[in-house]
Design an enzyme around this catalytic site. Structure first.
Site, mmCIF file in Angstrom:
data_model
loop_
_atom_site.group_PDB
_atom_site.id
_atom_site.type_symbol
_atom_site.label_atom_id
_atom_site.label_comp_id
_atom_site.label_asym_id
_atom_site.label_seq_id
_atom_site.Cartn_x
_atom_site.Cartn_y
_atom_site.Cartn_z
ATOM 1 N N HIS A 132 11.982 41.106 53.320
ATOM 2 C CA HIS A 132 12.559 41.822 52.182
ATOM 3 C C HIS A 132 11.467 42.256 51.202
ATOM 4 O O HIS A 132 11.508 43.373 50.673
ATOM 5 C CB HIS A 132 13.582 40.930 51.469
ATOM 6 C CG HIS A 132 14.893 40.811 52.181
ATOM 7 N ND1 HIS A 132 15.040 40.113 53.353
ATOM 8 C CD2 HIS A 132 16.122 41.316 51.882
ATOM 9 C CE1 HIS A 132 16.301 40.169 53.745
ATOM 10 N NE2 HIS A 132 16.983 40.903 52.878
ATOM 11 N N HIS B 38 13.251 32.094 50.152
ATOM 12 C CA HIS B 38 11.891 32.076 50.687
ATOM 13 C C HIS B 38 11.026 31.204 49.796
ATOM 14 O O HIS B 38 11.283 31.057 48.601
ATOM 15 C CB HIS B 38 11.290 33.491 50.733
ATOM 16 C CG HIS B 38 11.656 34.256 51.957
ATOM 17 N ND1 HIS B 38 11.048 34.056 53.173
ATOM 18 C CD2 HIS B 38 12.565 35.250 52.143
ATOM 19 C CE1 HIS B 38 11.566 34.889 54.064
ATOM 20 N NE2 HIS B 38 12.502 35.614 53.465
ATOM 21 N N ASP C 84 5.589 32.735 50.962
ATOM 22 C CA ASP C 84 6.129 33.797 51.812
ATOM 23 C C ASP C 84 6.091 35.142 51.092
ATOM 24 O O ASP C 84 5.690 36.167 51.660
ATOM 25 C CB ASP C 84 7.568 33.493 52.222
ATOM 26 C CG ASP C 84 7.706 32.163 52.932
ATOM 27 O OD1 ASP C 84 6.675 31.642 53.378
ATOM 28 O OD2 ASP C 84 8.830 31.670 53.047
#
Length: 431
Positions: free
Chosen positions: A317, A360, A364
């Site tokens: 994302h 996350h 990350d």
């Protein structure tokens, strides 16, 4: 000013008193002239390294001093050296005329490279000659006018950019295949997700300090969808939309291909207890493929009902948010401040919402942002400077980049046009 006048007078006396014709000057005479003019530090690059003799010195231009392979960095030295060279050119105007350089260009103070009859041509891989920024206008066989660089700052002369639709189609196929591979790897990773009882969430400063916001991940995807719509509008109206789409697909595909490797080799524990993740066995290969197709068609988004686990290093994302933001800001004029601000706000808030949802780890998101921005900047720097044409190493290490960018000569100008032909009614009223 005293330094310049003194240097010019010294050069004049040296030339008038020297019986050796400038045609017969070797690198030694050029080195002597440079020392007498006060440019001792440039003897090494000009005479020893690039072996300038009398004629090559006489035809030297300011563009030559600024551009590779010389690339002099001190502006004052460039200007002073050019003043001395132009004095030399004026004294030997007869030799220049014999070489094909007209005196009108010298009186105008343009320089040798301004003469279209003898202008040195840098032939590119598609056969189109490049032109100097300050060369005079002449009639060309290709469309030519001024435009601004991608950052909207410096003016240059445009040249026709071949859309090369077949390469764009190949890049689209490439990114779709990579997304399919990524979906399949996500299925495999989900099967290997560590058990939460044995491997609890790892310590994380941000996740431990900020309480989880349940609706935050949905808002992150809303930010991504908004950015995607803005980018599609920019892409639709951009004159060179084929090149832009090709660059987006190649960059996005490469980043997600790297993501396949990172999330496959190392399985991190889930970042929060709210995630009901356990190793799922999908049976045979066909069952895995059906699950991968579900993830692929749903774009891996929670808004489409896709739920995945284990694909943590690094955040997909964040990659999409950052890549779209950089493409929107790169391929719109710098004066569009509102759009650029909105793009950055959506990018940064989207990243914050990903972390606030505890979907996350912080590492990350950080790694995803760093890799995406660096790859974008490296790609565009190589493309804008045409480094792949000058460096064999660039062609070896970045073969796909060299293939896609071979016929794109320098920065892509931000020019816009309506992508569809005008309807008959609109033509009647507008013309």
């Amino acid at each position: 000013m005293r330094y310049i006048v003194g240097a010019s007078q010294s050069g004049y006396k040296t030339m008038s008193g020297n019986q050796l014709s400038i045609r017969r000057w070797t690198t030694k005479q050029v080195a002597k002239w440079l020392k007498e003019e006060g440019f001792c530090e440039y003897v090494e690059p000009l005479c020893n390294r690039h072996r300038l003799d009398g004629i090559s010195l006489l035809t030297l231009t300011e563009y030559d001093l600024r551009s590779p392979p010389l690339e002099l960095k001190v502006l004052g030295d460039i200007k002073r050296l050019m003043l001395s060279i132009r004095k030399l050119q004026k004294q030997h105007s007869d030799i220049l005329e014999e070489l094909g350089y007209t005196s009108d260009n010298w009186n105008a103070g343009i320089g040798v490279h301004g003469n279209p009859a003898v202008q040195s041509t840098d032939w590119l891989c598609n056969g189109d000659p490049s032109r100097d920024c300050d060369s005079p206008r002449t009639e060309l066989t290709v469309e030519q006018h001024q435009y601004q660089y991608t950052n909207g700052k410096h003016k240059h002369y445009t040249r026709r950019l071949d859309p090369e639709y077949w390469k764009t189609v190949l890049s689209c196929i490439y990114v779709f295949i990579v997304f399919g591979v990524t979906s399949f790897v996500m299925v495999i990773v989900h099967e290997r997700v560590p058990d939460m009882q044995t491997y609890p969430p790892l310590p994380d400063i941000f996740l431990d300090s900020v309480p989880r916001i349940p609706w935050a991940f949905a808002m992150a995807e809303v930010c991504g969808v908004t950015l995607c719509n803005i980018w599609l509008l920019v892409l639709l109206l951009h004159k060179h939309r084929s090149i832009l789409l090709r660059r987006l697909c190649s960059l996005m595909g490469t980043v997600f291909l790297l993501r396949c490797v990172t999330m496959f080799v190392t399985s991190l524990s889930v970042p929060g207890h709210h995630l009901q993740c356990s190793g799922k066995l999908y049976g045979d290969v066909w069952e895995k493929l059906r699950r991968a197709i579900t993830i692929w068609t749903g774009f891996g988004m929670a808004l489409t009902g896709v739920h995945t686990c284990g694909d943590y290093m690094f955040s997909g994302h964040t990659v999409v948010l950052t890549m779209l933001n950089f493409f929107v800001t790169e391929y719109t004029p710098r004066s569009w401040n509102f759009l650029h601000t909105l793009s950055w706000v959506l990018n940064l808030f989207g990243v914050f919402f990903i972390l606030a949802a505890h979907e996350h780890y912080s590492i990350d998101v950080f790694i995803a942002f760093y890799i995406t921005t660096r790859l974008f900047l490296y790609y565009h720097t190589l493309a804008n400077t045409r480094a792949y044409q000058q460096s064999r190493r660039a062609r070896i290490w970045f073969p796909m980049f060299s293939f896609f960018e071979c016929n794109v000569n320098g920065p892509v100008p931000n020019e816009y046009c309506w992508p569809f032909s005008k309807p008959a009614l609109m033509k009647k009223f507008i013309g």
